[in-house]
Design an enzyme around this catalytic site. Sequence first.
Site, PDB file in Angstrom:
ATOM      1  CB  CYS A 185      -5.755  -3.170 -15.790  1.00  0.00           C
ATOM      2  SG  CYS A 185      -5.657  -3.360 -14.004  1.00  0.00           S
ATOM      3  CB  CYS A 242       0.882  -5.948  -7.144  1.00  0.00           C
ATOM      4  SG  CYS A 242       0.102  -4.984  -5.820  1.00  0.00           S
ATOM      5  CB  CYS A 291      -6.828   5.418 -16.083  1.00  0.00           C
ATOM      6  SG  CYS A 291      -5.843   4.471 -14.898  1.00  0.00           S
ATOM      7  CD  GLU A 316       3.081   5.280 -19.952  1.00  0.00           C
ATOM      8  OE1 GLU A 316       3.840   5.317 -20.930  1.00  0.00           O
ATOM      9  OE2 GLU A 316       2.485   4.251 -19.584  1.00  0.00           O
ATOM     10  CB  CYS A 350       4.085   1.617  -7.922  1.00  0.00           C
ATOM     11  SG  CYS A 350       2.769   0.921  -6.882  1.00  0.00           S
ATOM     12  CB  CYS A 393       0.863  -4.890 -11.131  1.00  0.00           C
ATOM     13  SG  CYS A 393       0.696  -3.175 -11.663  1.00  0.00           S
TER      14      CYS A 393
END
Length: 401
Positions: A380, A145, A134, A121, A141, A148
Site C-alpha cells: 500500500c 498524500c 488491486c 501497475e 495521481c 504515499c
Amino acid sequence: MTTIELPSRASAAPPPAPAPAKPSLVGLTRERLAEALSEAGVPERQLKMRSAQLNHWLHNRGAASFDAMTNVSKDLRGALAERFTLARPEIVSEQISVDGTRKWLLRLPAQGPRARPAEIETVYIPEEGRGTLCVSSQVGCTLTCSFCHTGTQTLVRNLTAAEIVGQLVLARDRLGDWSGGAAPEGAVVPGDGGRFVTNIVFMGMGEPLYNLDAVRDAVEVMADGEGLGVGRRKITVSTSGVVPEMRRLGEETGAQLAISLHAVRDELRDVLVPINRKYPIAELLEACRTYPGASNARRITFEYVMLKGVNDSPAEARELVRLLKGIPAKINLIPFNPWPASPYECSDWETIEKFSEIVFRAGYASPVRTPRGRDISAACGQLKSETQRMRAKERLALAAE
C-alpha cells in the site's frame, strides 16, 4: 523476489506512439459491444443476443482470438477481426514477491498522436481462500498524500473503463483463471486451487472518484454474472474523500466503500490527506452516514495508516471510535510501508496492538493489515516507486555512455 523478464521490457523513456489502428473489444460494456457489432454489420434485431454472446467469450471464457468463438459465424468473426482486436494491456515486467504477491507493470496505448504510452501497475495478492486484485484507475495521481509514494507522481490521465477492466483480464490470463479450457501458454497457475481473483479493490494508482464514469462502467463489466462475474460485494472502491461523488458511487455501482482516513483531527489530516482542506472530516463522515446501502452487513472500511509518533496514540484511537459512532464500519490498520526519502516511520508493533485493542473493545473489527509485497514495492502506497527508481538508473546509465 522474482522478476520475470518479458520481451516488452521498459526502456528509459517509451517513445511516442499512435493509438492502435484497431481498438480492442476487451473490457467493453455490453452497450459498447453492441455498438461494435453494429459497426461490423450486425442487424439491430440481433444486437442484444450477439453482444451477450461476445461478452461471454471475452469476459467469461477469456477468448484471445476471434477464431476461438466457435458459435459465432465465420463471416462475423472475419468482420470483427477487420475492425477490432482482443488485445490486453502490454506487460512490461512481472515481479513475484517472496509472499506470493505479484506486481505487473503494464503499458497502455497512447491517447493521441503526440502522447506517449501510459504505464500503470496492478497487484495480485493471494490469501487463504481468496485472491485480491488491486487495480489502478488513473495514470499517476492528482492527490498529494504526504505518506504515499504513489501520490508524489503527477497525474497523466484517467484510465478508460476498458483499461481498468483490462487489468483483471490480464491477471486472469497470467493466473490461468478462466472458466472452461486449459490455462493459456505462459500462464502462472495457482498451485492450491484457491488463489484466483475473487475480490477487486480500487486501491491502486489514482483517486477513483475523480474518474467515476469509467469506474462505474468498469464495475458494471466486472460484476456481470455472465461475464467476469465478480460480485459487487466483492468490489471495493477506496476514496481519499471526494465527498460530492460518494452518494453517486453507491447509487450507480453498488460497490463497497473504503475511506482513506488516517487521522482524527483536521489539522493533521490536512497534511496527510490534503483533500481534507476541501472536504473536512465532519463533512466526510456525514457522507459516510448517508452512503447508499451501508449497513451492518455492508460496512464501510476505514483505512488508517500507522505512523510512528504522528497518529498512533491511545487518545487518537479513542477519538477514532468517537468519530465513527453510528456508522457501520470496520477499521483496517495499515503498518506504514516505507519508501525512499519518506519523512515517516512505521509505528512500533506494540503501539499498533494497543491502538487495535482500543478500537476492538469499542465494538469495531480492527484487523491489522499484513504488509504484502514490500520486497517488490507492491504494498500500500508504494506503487510505481520501484519503476521510477529503475528508470532513473537507466537514464543515468544512458547519460554516462
